[in-house]
Every structure is written in structure tokens, then in C-alpha cells.
Design a protein around this motif. Structure first.
Motif, mmCIF file in Angstrom:
data_model
loop_
_atom_site.group_PDB
_atom_site.id
_atom_site.type_symbol
_atom_site.label_atom_id
_atom_site.label_comp_id
_atom_site.label_asym_id
_atom_site.label_seq_id
_atom_site.Cartn_x
_atom_site.Cartn_y
_atom_site.Cartn_z
ATOM 1 N N MET A 145 22.802 4.867 18.405
ATOM 2 C CA MET A 145 23.347 3.848 17.496
ATOM 3 C C MET A 145 24.870 3.836 17.538
ATOM 4 O O MET A 145 25.503 2.781 17.527
ATOM 5 N N SER A 146 25.453 5.026 17.578
ATOM 6 C CA SER A 146 26.913 5.117 17.622
ATOM 7 C C SER A 146 27.468 4.527 18.911
ATOM 8 O O SER A 146 28.551 3.937 18.918
ATOM 9 N N ASN A 147 26.709 4.682 20.006
ATOM 10 C CA ASN A 147 27.159 4.114 21.282
ATOM 11 C C ASN A 147 27.187 2.588 21.230
ATOM 12 O O ASN A 147 28.083 1.949 21.791
ATOM 13 N N ILE A 148 26.192 2.024 20.536
ATOM 14 C CA ILE A 148 26.147 0.561 20.406
ATOM 15 C C ILE A 148 27.336 0.068 19.584
ATOM 16 O O ILE A 148 28.001 -0.910 19.942
ATOM 17 N N LEU A 149 27.618 0.759 18.479
ATOM 18 C CA LEU A 149 28.750 0.374 17.635
ATOM 19 C C LEU A 149 30.072 0.520 18.380
ATOM 20 O O LEU A 149 30.978 -0.307 18.227
ATOM 21 N N ASP A 150 30.183 1.567 19.191
ATOM 22 C CA ASP A 150 31.405 1.753 19.979
ATOM 23 C C ASP A 150 31.579 0.627 20.995
ATOM 24 O O ASP A 150 32.698 0.139 21.217
ATOM 25 N N ALA A 151 30.463 0.216 21.608
ATOM 26 C CA ALA A 151 30.533 -0.875 22.581
ATOM 27 C C ALA A 151 30.931 -2.184 21.902
ATOM 28 O O ALA A 151 31.742 -2.954 22.433
ATOM 29 N N ILE A 152 30.364 -2.424 20.717
ATOM 30 C CA ILE A 152 30.720 -3.632 19.963
ATOM 31 C C ILE A 152 32.187 -3.589 19.555
ATOM 32 O O ILE A 152 32.904 -4.600 19.623
ATOM 33 N N ARG A 153 32.632 -2.423 19.140
ATOM 34 C CA ARG A 153 34.027 -2.278 18.722
ATOM 35 C C ARG A 153 34.977 -2.556 19.879
ATOM 36 O O ARG A 153 35.984 -3.272 19.717
ATOM 37 N N ILE A 154 34.687 -2.017 21.050
ATOM 38 C CA ILE A 154 35.537 -2.252 22.220
ATOM 39 C C ILE A 154 35.564 -3.734 22.578
ATOM 40 O O ILE A 154 36.613 -4.302 22.910
ATOM 41 N N PHE A 155 34.397 -4.371 22.476
ATOM 42 C CA PHE A 155 34.325 -5.804 22.781
ATOM 43 C C PHE A 155 35.174 -6.620 21.808
ATOM 44 O O PHE A 155 35.918 -7.522 22.214
ATOM 45 N N LEU A 156 35.084 -6.304 20.512
ATOM 46 C CA LEU A 156 35.833 -7.058 19.507
ATOM 47 C C LEU A 156 37.330 -6.794 19.590
ATOM 48 O O LEU A 156 38.140 -7.693 19.338
ATOM 49 N N VAL A 157 37.701 -5.571 19.925
ATOM 50 C CA VAL A 157 39.123 -5.253 20.064
ATOM 51 C C VAL A 157 39.749 -6.064 21.192
ATOM 52 O O VAL A 157 40.885 -6.551 21.084
ATOM 53 N N ASN A 158 39.008 -6.230 22.273
ATOM 54 C CA ASN A 158 39.521 -6.973 23.428
ATOM 55 C C ASN A 158 39.320 -8.480 23.303
ATOM 56 O O ASN A 158 39.799 -9.235 24.156
ATOM 57 N N LEU A 159 38.614 -8.901 22.263
ATOM 58 C CA LEU A 159 38.355 -10.327 22.087
ATOM 59 C C LEU A 159 39.603 -11.022 21.551
ATOM 60 O O LEU A 159 40.265 -10.530 20.637
ATOM 61 N N HIS A 160 39.914 -12.177 22.115
ATOM 62 C CA HIS A 160 41.096 -12.927 21.694
ATOM 63 C C HIS A 160 40.913 -13.406 20.254
ATOM 64 O O HIS A 160 39.842 -13.908 19.888
ATOM 65 N N PRO A 161 41.934 -13.269 19.398
ATOM 66 C CA PRO A 161 41.805 -13.700 17.993
ATOM 67 C C PRO A 161 41.402 -15.156 17.822
ATOM 68 O O PRO A 161 40.730 -15.502 16.844
ATOM 69 N N LEU A 162 41.797 -16.024 18.757
ATOM 70 C CA LEU A 162 41.414 -17.428 18.639
ATOM 71 C C LEU A 162 39.901 -17.605 18.692
ATOM 72 O O LEU A 162 39.338 -18.472 18.013
ATOM 73 N N TRP A 163 39.227 -16.794 19.504
ATOM 74 C CA TRP A 163 37.769 -16.851 19.555
ATOM 75 C C TRP A 163 37.161 -16.387 18.235
ATOM 76 O O TRP A 163 36.121 -16.900 17.800
ATOM 77 N N VAL A 164 37.802 -15.417 17.616
ATOM 78 C CA VAL A 164 37.326 -14.939 16.312
ATOM 79 C C VAL A 164 37.449 -16.044 15.269
ATOM 80 O O VAL A 164 36.514 -16.308 14.501
ATOM 81 N N TYR A 165 38.609 -16.717 15.234
ATOM 82 C CA TYR A 165 38.801 -17.818 14.293
ATOM 83 C C TYR A 165 37.796 -18.937 14.544
ATOM 84 O O TYR A 165 37.258 -19.535 13.596
ATOM 85 N N LEU A 166 37.550 -19.211 15.812
ATOM 86 C CA LEU A 166 36.601 -20.272 16.157
ATOM 87 C C LEU A 166 35.192 -19.913 15.698
ATOM 88 O O LEU A 166 34.471 -20.756 15.142
ATOM 89 N N PHE A 167 34.800 -18.666 15.910
ATOM 90 C CA PHE A 167 33.465 -18.234 15.492
ATOM 91 C C PHE A 167 33.319 -18.297 13.974
ATOM 92 O O PHE A 167 32.290 -18.760 13.456
ATOM 93 N N LEU A 168 34.336 -17.844 13.251
ATOM 94 C CA LEU A 168 34.290 -17.899 11.792
ATOM 95 C C LEU A 168 34.179 -19.345 11.308
ATOM 96 O O LEU A 168 33.411 -19.644 10.383
ATOM 97 N N SER A 169 34.930 -20.238 11.936
ATOM 98 C CA SER A 169 34.906 -21.643 11.529
ATOM 99 C C SER A 169 33.549 -22.278 11.803
ATOM 100 O O SER A 169 33.030 -23.040 10.975
ATOM 101 N N ILE A 170 32.960 -21.968 12.952
ATOM 102 C CA ILE A 170 31.648 -22.530 13.288
ATOM 103 C C ILE A 170 30.585 -22.017 12.317
ATOM 104 O O ILE A 170 29.712 -22.772 11.864
ATOM 105 N N ALA A 171 30.661 -20.731 11.983
ATOM 106 C CA ALA A 171 29.703 -20.167 11.027
ATOM 107 C C ALA A 171 29.845 -20.827 9.660
ATOM 108 O O ALA A 171 28.849 -21.192 9.015
ATOM 109 N N GLY A 172 31.088 -20.999 9.205
ATOM 110 C CA GLY A 172 31.306 -21.665 7.925
ATOM 111 C C GLY A 172 30.867 -23.116 7.947
ATOM 112 O O GLY A 172 30.297 -23.620 6.971
#
Length: 277
Positions: free
Chosen positions: A1-28
Motif C-alpha cells: 500500500m505504501s508503494n502505491i501511495l509513493d508512486a501516486i505522490r511522485i506522479f502528482l509532484v511531477n504533474l504540472h499545476p495547470l493540469w491540477v487546476y483543470l482537473f479540479l475545475s472539471i470535477a467541480g
């Protein structure tokens, strides 16, 4: 489980903030659109009101972030061109005032953005579209809570802080809880008017409790002036809109039928009508 969370964390850290804003907006947008379609609102109006509100919300979130962290930005020089050229290398938006527009760096006060989003969307719904408030109260709030909850989860994973992840999950599940309650009431209460009122009362309770919870979480920590003002505005908005929702849902439905003052006249023709050629 910790390995999965670490992989997700690495992915999100390297993810461009604009993609994060876009995902939040689409969800809302999905939560808002889903709630609006339940009351058969026009789709183009749904998208227009949301896009205007989220853009202004993000803009206010950026302005508040710059104001809070101006000491960091104030040390940069001012230059009239948005780029610099050193040899064969070109740097974009490094100096002022162009650096202020680098929203893709992640510089945003998310809570200020979400509260601004709610306030702008409320004004558009009430005064521009003139929709019934009790029908839009919950789509607006749950859209905001979903985006805020997802941002909590995002920050919690990046910072490896489980507390933020749990808080985010609580906010994200609010629309699902409300939707589940509405389906249960559909089976239990057959009277449409009583069912609608009961659902509104439950929704108001959920909104009020979650607003108090969000405000407590922010006020229990050190916050900026912008965030403090946003907490106060959210509490006031919730109180005023709760009262307005109660007034609107209990307003008697009066239908006025317009009757013409001119009575219908029956004309009987006993003589045949001859048409001359």
C-alpha cells in the motif's frame, strides 16, 4: 500500500499545476452540472455561469497569493518585455510584471479562490439567470466542496499528511451522501412536496455543518488575512442562504389564471352564403 501511495505522490509532484487546476475545475463542473440537470436547467447557461465564476475565483486566488507572498516577488526587476534572451537561451515571464501571471507555478490561495467562486456563482444564479435558489443552493455548494476536498487530497498526498487526505475525502463524499439521501427519500416519501422540503432541510443541515467544519479547520491554524476574510464570508454566505432557502421552499405556490374580459360569442348563420363569381 505504501508503494502505491509513493508512486501516486511522485506522479502528482511531477504533474504540472495547470493540469491540477483543470482537473479540479472539471470535477467541480461535473458536480454543478449534475445538480442543475436534475432541475432541467439550460446547459449553455450552466457552463457559462460556472466558467465565469471559476475564472474569477482563480484570479482572486492568484491575487491573494501574490499579496501574501509579495516579499518574494518584490525582489525581481521590472522589464517591459515578457522574455529575456541570454545567448541562445530565452527565458519567459521571469521578471515583473510578467512573473505575476505565472499561475502555472502553482501560486494560488485555493480557499480564497473557492469562496470567490461561490459568491460570484451565487450572484449570477440569482440576478442574471434568476433561477430558484433552493434548486441551485446544493449544486453550487457541493461543487465548491468537491474542488476544495480534492485540493486537500492533492496537498495531503504531496506533503505525506494523512490528516489533509481524510479531510478532503469527507468533503468529496458530501455530494454522494446528499444524492444517496435523495434516492432513499424517493422510495420512502411518496408526496413530492413533502419529499422536496425534507430533502432541502437535510441539505441545509449538511451545508451548515460542513461549513462550520471547514471554518474550524482553517481557524485552528495560522491563516492569512485573505483566508480569514474568506472564512467570515463563507460563514455569512451560508447563514444568509440558509435563511433564504427556508423562505423560498416554504413560499406558497400561487397560480394566477388570466381570464379574458371578452366573452366568446357564438354566431349562428341560418342563411346560406352565396359567393358571386
Amino acid at each position: 500500500m505504501s508503494n502505491i501511495l509513493d508512486a501516486i505522490r511522485i506522479f502528482l509532484v511531477n504533474l504540472h499545476p495547470l493540469w491540477v487546476y483543470l482537473f479540479l475545475s472539471i470535477a467541480g463542473l461535473f458536480v454543478y452540472w449534475r445538480g442543475c440537470t436534475e432541475t432541467r436547467k439550460d446547459r449553455s447557461s450552466i457552463f457559462d455561469t460556472f466558467i465565469i465564476s471559476i475564472v474569477l475565483g482563480l484570479l482572486m486566488g492568484r491575487v491573494s497569493f501574490l499579496s501574501i507572498n509579495w516579499s518574494e516577488y518584490g525582489r525581481y526587476a521590472w522589464y517591459f518585455l515578457p522574455y529575456e534572451r541570454y545567448g541562445d537561451t530565452v527565458y519567459m515571464f521571469r521578471l515583473l510584471p510578467w512573473r505575476l501571471f505565472r499561475i502555472w507555478d502553482g501560486g494560488l490561495t485555493i480557499f480564497v479562490a473557492m469562496v470567490t467562486f461561490v459568491l460570484i456563482l451565487t450572484l449570477l444564479v440569482l440576478f442574471s439567470r434568476k433561477w430558484k435558489w433552493y434548486q441551485l443552493f446544493f449544486p453550487i455548494y457541493f461543487s465548491m466542496s468537491s474542488m476544495l476536498g480534492l485540493s486537500f487530497i492533492y496537498l495531503g498526498i504531496i506533503e505525506s499528511y494523512k490528516g489533509w487526505i481524510i479531510r478532503g475525502l469527507l468533503l468529496v463524499f458530501l455530494p454522494l451522501i446528499f444524492w444517496s439521501i435523495s434516492k432513499i427519500l424517493l422510495l420512502v416519501i411518496k408526496n413530492g412536496v413533502k419529499r422536496r422540503k425534507f430533502l432541502v432541510y437535510i441539505g441545509v443541515l449538511i451545508v451548515t455543518l460542513s461549513t462550520v467544519y471547514i471554518s474550524y479547520e482553517y481557524l485552528s491554524d495560522s491563516v492569512s488575512t485573505f483566508e480569514l476574510v474568506s472564512v467570515i464570508l463563507l460563514l455569512l454566505w451560508t447563514a444568509v442562504m440558509d435563511i433564504y432557502t427556508f423562505i423560498e421552499i416554504n413560499k406558497p405556490n400561487v397560480e394566477i389564471e388570466k381570464v379574458s374580459s371578452v366573452r366568446a360569442v357564438d354566431i349562428e348563420i341560418n342563411q346560406p352564403i352565396r359567393i358571386k363569381k
